[in-house]
Design an enzyme around this catalytic site. Structure first.
Site, PDB file in Angstrom:
ATOM      1  N   GLU A 193      -5.605  18.892 -13.860  1.00  0.00           N
ATOM      2  CA  GLU A 193      -5.413  19.482 -12.231  1.00  0.00           C
ATOM      3  C   GLU A 193      -4.075  18.941 -11.474  1.00  0.00           C
ATOM      4  O   GLU A 193      -3.941  18.201 -10.759  1.00  0.00           O
ATOM      5  CB  GLU A 193      -6.634  18.937 -11.624  1.00  0.00           C
ATOM      6  CG  GLU A 193      -7.805  19.349 -12.079  1.00  0.00           C
ATOM      7  CD  GLU A 193      -9.220  18.882 -11.251  1.00  0.00           C
ATOM      8  OE1 GLU A 193      -9.294  17.927 -10.779  1.00  0.00           O
ATOM      9  OE2 GLU A 193     -10.131  19.746 -11.398  1.00  0.00           O
ATOM     10  N   GLU A 388     -13.039  23.330 -17.283  1.00  0.00           N
ATOM     11  CA  GLU A 388     -14.272  22.625 -16.733  1.00  0.00           C
ATOM     12  C   GLU A 388     -14.897  23.508 -15.769  1.00  0.00           C
ATOM     13  O   GLU A 388     -14.523  24.135 -15.023  1.00  0.00           O
ATOM     14  CB  GLU A 388     -13.534  21.820 -15.689  1.00  0.00           C
ATOM     15  CG  GLU A 388     -12.842  20.367 -16.380  1.00  0.00           C
ATOM     16  CD  GLU A 388     -12.499  19.252 -15.504  1.00  0.00           C
ATOM     17  OE1 GLU A 388     -13.141  19.277 -14.344  1.00  0.00           O
ATOM     18  OE2 GLU A 388     -11.452  18.504 -15.840  1.00  0.00           O
TER      19      GLU A 388
END
Ligand code: BG6
Length: 490
Positions: A193, A388
């Site tokens: 991220e 994810e």
């Protein structure tokens, strides 16, 4: 409820699997020469849910306390003890038929202190053992080099990634990983991220606000982001040199905001907000800062310092594929005054009246996954990998000793349908899917155990009490069937 519009169909070599991160599952935080990371310093506070500001509030005092306090309030230190259970856990992943397992390597296990000259043998041995175990079952590893676990030594000495020194130290670490693990690993990710530096700089970069009185804190965040951009590009470059067959990707948080109304000003505000989602990956894919990011920095009156070779480095280190996390969507508006907000793990949005919410208030939306896949593929034209996706829920062990989690199966079903449509109807090149927290682990944002994502239940509570036994939930068999049928039997 999303139902597939086309036929369910996935490429024959589609990579189905699950994902975890070292700091949320390994535990053994100070064993075998592991150094301390910021994640070992994050406390669990009961009742502390879904308030972004509070979750990531962290001061120098907290850091100091964490370096002297005992373990009870720091759940990441014990994780689910994957460090000692990895054989059992990987055997369970193999039973589900995983083709891929996303894991991360903890920098501080490989270099106790990032400035050490030689790596920690024990750390290397641990990851080699994990990789060999995966190979035994033909499970392809997908390895993240940095998943939110900034070494504390770097915070103490350089104020985290604000210090340019981190680039060289990270590259030394990345090189060690490519050299030792490259034989087993084809798929790599640099930073988890990567866009999060500007949302929660503590965990992404080890930046603690009260340590910055010489420079505006926000400017420091942009500088730290730049350092990670350079480090990521260099890691891609040397990774390709050391492991010519490797595929090295970036990893972004695929946030998705819809305009709250069709008012043009809401649309414009949403477009602006979406740009903040893309700024880092635009660099990692196209090899240069997008104009809008340069403008954004200028308009704030900030300066980001580039060294002379940085532009060249960014150009030379573009990624092979784009990976992302996707959990939910929310809305945005020109003014949020009087509007109900909905929480996410690292941001707030305006609540969408058409979507259901999870127990943690996240608004689940499988159509948003298809929408995101199309958006990403149109923008980047690179293979995509969902690394994810999942549902955090308060699972309970029933009297029959089992965990019945039909809500998780529903969530999975809808998202598989959306992926299939994106591939077959929209022409998206999607290469794999790893369910987040395939085994229960410690939550990143709230550091609790009660928020469970897994197909495998781990018997511990928020305070680490329990047997650490693993129990297959109902969704375990369900996912096994999904994988065995290559996504065609839901
Ligand atoms: C992602 C992170 O943002 O979301 C994971 O990469 C995290 O580390 C996941 O666990 C889910 O968030 P949470 O807060 O529910 O654990």
């Amino acid at each position: 409820m999303y139902t597939n519009e086309g036929k369910l169909n996935f490429p024959k070599d589609f990579l189905w699997g699950g994902a975890t991160a070292a700091n949320q599952c390994e535990g053994a935080w100070d064993e075998d020469g592991k150094g301390m990371t910021i994640e070992d310093c994050l406390e669990f506070r009961a009742g502390n849910i879904s308030d972004m500001g509070k979750q990531f509030a962290f001061s120098s005092k907290n850091l100091e306390m964490a370096q002297t306090e005992n373990d009870i309030n720091y759940p990441k230190r014990r994780g689910i003890d994957f460090y000692h259970h990895y054989k059992e856990d990987i055997a369970l992943f193999a039973q589900m038929g995983f083709k891929v397992y996303r894991m991360s390597i903890c920098w501080s296990r490989i270099y106790t202190n990032p400035e050490d000259k030689v790596p920690n043998e024990k750390g290397i041995e641990f990851y080699l053992n994990v990789l060999k175990e995966l190979k035994k079952y033909d499970i392809e590893p997908l390895v993240t080099l940095s998943h939110y676990d900034v070494p504390v030594a770097l915070i103490n000495k350089y104020r985290g990634w604000y210090g340019r020194e981190c680039i060289d130290l990270f590259i030394k670490y990345a090189r060690t990983c490519f050299e030792h693990f490259g034989k087993y690993v084809k798929y790599w990710l640099t930073f988890n991220e990567v866009d999060a530096m500007l949302r929660h700089p503590v965990t992404s970069g080890g930046l603690i606000e009260d340590q910055f009185d010489d420079v505006p804190f926000e400017q420091a965040m942009y500088q730290a982001m730049h350092h990670q951009m350079v480090a990521s590009a260099l890691a891609v470059k040397i990774g390709h040199e050391i492991c010519p067959d490797s595929q090295i990707g970036c990893m972004m948080t695929k946030l998705c905001f819809y305009p709250f109304t069709c008012k043009p000003e809401d649309n414009l505000a949403t477009q602006q907000r979406m740009r903040s989602v893309y700024r880092c990956v635009d660099i990692q894919v196209f090899g240069e800062y997008p104009i809008y990011l340069k403008k954004e920095i200028d308009n704030k009156g900030f300066e980001v310092h580039f060294e002379k070779d940085d532009e060249e480095i960014l150009k030379e280190g573009t990624v092979d594929f784009v990976s992302f996390s996707y959990y939910m969507t929310s809305c945005w508006a020109a003014s949020t005054e009087g509007l109900e907000l909905s929480p996410g793990n690292t941001f707030n949005g305006v609540k969408n009246p058409y979507l259901p919410s999870s127990e943690w208030g996240w608004q689940t939306d499988a159509s948003g996954l298809r929408y995101s896949l199309v958006e990403l593929y149109d923008r980047f034209r690179k293979p995509l990998f969902i690394v994810e996706n999942g549902l955090g829920a308060r699972d309970v062990v029933s009297e029959d000793g089992k965990v019945h989690d039909p809500y998780r199966e529903d969530y999975l079903k809808e998202h598989v349908c959306a992926m299939s449509d994106a591939i077959n109807l929209d022409g998206v090149n999607l290469i794999g899917y790893t369910w987040w927290g395939c085994i229960d682990l410690i939550s990143e944002s709230t550091r609790e155990m009660s928020k469970r994502y897994g197909f495998i239940y781990v018997d511990i509570d928020d305070y680490g009490n329990g047997t650490y036994n693993r129990i297959k939930k109902d969704s375990f068999e369900f996912y096994k069937k999904v994988i065995a049928s290559n996504g065609t039997e839901l």
